[in-house]
Write a protein that holds these residues in place. Sequence first.
Motif, PDB file in Angstrom:
ATOM      1  N   ALA A 183       2.384   1.637  -3.483  1.00  0.00           N
ATOM      2  CA  ALA A 183       1.375   2.094  -4.449  1.00  0.00           C
ATOM      3  C   ALA A 183       1.063   3.568  -4.245  1.00  0.00           C
ATOM      4  O   ALA A 183       0.927   4.331  -5.209  1.00  0.00           O
ATOM      5  CB  ALA A 183       0.112   1.254  -4.306  1.00  0.00           C
ATOM      6  N   GLU A 184       0.988   4.009  -3.002  1.00  0.00           N
ATOM      7  CA  GLU A 184       0.704   5.420  -2.726  1.00  0.00           C
ATOM      8  C   GLU A 184       1.868   6.287  -3.195  1.00  0.00           C
ATOM      9  O   GLU A 184       1.664   7.357  -3.773  1.00  0.00           O
ATOM     10  CB  GLU A 184       0.463   5.607  -1.234  1.00  0.00           C
ATOM     11  N   ARG A 185       3.087   5.838  -2.979  1.00  0.00           N
ATOM     12  CA  ARG A 185       4.251   6.621  -3.403  1.00  0.00           C
ATOM     13  C   ARG A 185       4.332   6.717  -4.916  1.00  0.00           C
ATOM     14  O   ARG A 185       4.715   7.754  -5.453  1.00  0.00           O
ATOM     15  CB  ARG A 185       5.530   6.010  -2.842  1.00  0.00           C
ATOM     16  N   THR A 186       3.977   5.647  -5.634  1.00  0.00           N
ATOM     17  CA  THR A 186       4.016   5.722  -7.101  1.00  0.00           C
ATOM     18  C   THR A 186       2.926   6.651  -7.627  1.00  0.00           C
ATOM     19  O   THR A 186       3.109   7.297  -8.646  1.00  0.00           O
ATOM     20  CB  THR A 186       3.857   4.335  -7.737  1.00  0.00           C
ATOM     21  N   ARG A 187       1.820   6.710  -6.936  1.00  0.00           N
ATOM     22  CA  ARG A 187       0.756   7.637  -7.377  1.00  0.00           C
ATOM     23  C   ARG A 187       1.114   9.082  -7.106  1.00  0.00           C
ATOM     24  O   ARG A 187       0.721   9.977  -7.842  1.00  0.00           O
ATOM     25  CB  ARG A 187      -0.553   7.295  -6.647  1.00  0.00           C
ATOM     26  N   THR A 188       1.833   9.353  -6.040  1.00  0.00           N
ATOM     27  CA  THR A 188       2.097  10.739  -5.666  1.00  0.00           C
ATOM     28  C   THR A 188       3.437  11.258  -6.146  1.00  0.00           C
ATOM     29  O   THR A 188       3.780  12.415  -5.898  1.00  0.00           O
ATOM     30  CB  THR A 188       2.025  10.893  -4.137  1.00  0.00           C
ATOM     31  N   THR A 189       4.225  10.456  -6.847  1.00  0.00           N
ATOM     32  CA  THR A 189       5.518  10.967  -7.311  1.00  0.00           C
ATOM     33  C   THR A 189       5.349  11.859  -8.544  1.00  0.00           C
ATOM     34  O   THR A 189       6.210  12.691  -8.823  1.00  0.00           O
ATOM     35  CB  THR A 189       6.472   9.812  -7.686  1.00  0.00           C
ATOM     36  N   THR A 190       4.260  11.718  -9.264  1.00  0.00           N
ATOM     37  CA  THR A 190       4.039  12.599 -10.419  1.00  0.00           C
ATOM     38  C   THR A 190       3.624  13.957  -9.886  1.00  0.00           C
ATOM     39  O   THR A 190       2.852  14.073  -8.940  1.00  0.00           O
ATOM     40  CB  THR A 190       2.931  12.024 -11.324  1.00  0.00           C
TER      41      THR A 190
ATOM     42  N   ARG B  80       0.834  -1.214   0.000  1.00  0.00           N
ATOM     43  CA  ARG B  80       0.000   0.000   0.000  1.00  0.00           C
ATOM     44  C   ARG B  80       0.862   1.254   0.000  1.00  0.00           C
ATOM     45  O   ARG B  80       0.568   2.230  -0.694  1.00  0.00           O
ATOM     46  CB  ARG B  80      -0.917  -0.006   1.221  1.00  0.00           C
TER      47      ARG B  80
END
Length: 76
Positions: free
Chosen positions: A65-72, A62
Amino acid sequence: MIWTSPNGPTYTTHPGSKLLFPTWNTTTATLPPPPTNPPNPPERALMMPKRKRTRAAQFAARITAERTRTTTPAPF
């Protein structure tokens, strides 16, 4: 209908339909005993769903997944 209070006295009442339909027979027949259920299998407790990941692995997934969503960067 016979009601027994917790203190012990009994009270007899009649259905309200007796006033409107005095010739109706409101007594019910005795019911047959309920069918018995088959006994539970001994391995029934083992039928719970199993985890696909451990709690620690799920927590790490989790976070990843959260870090990959917020890196953009934000579009504004």
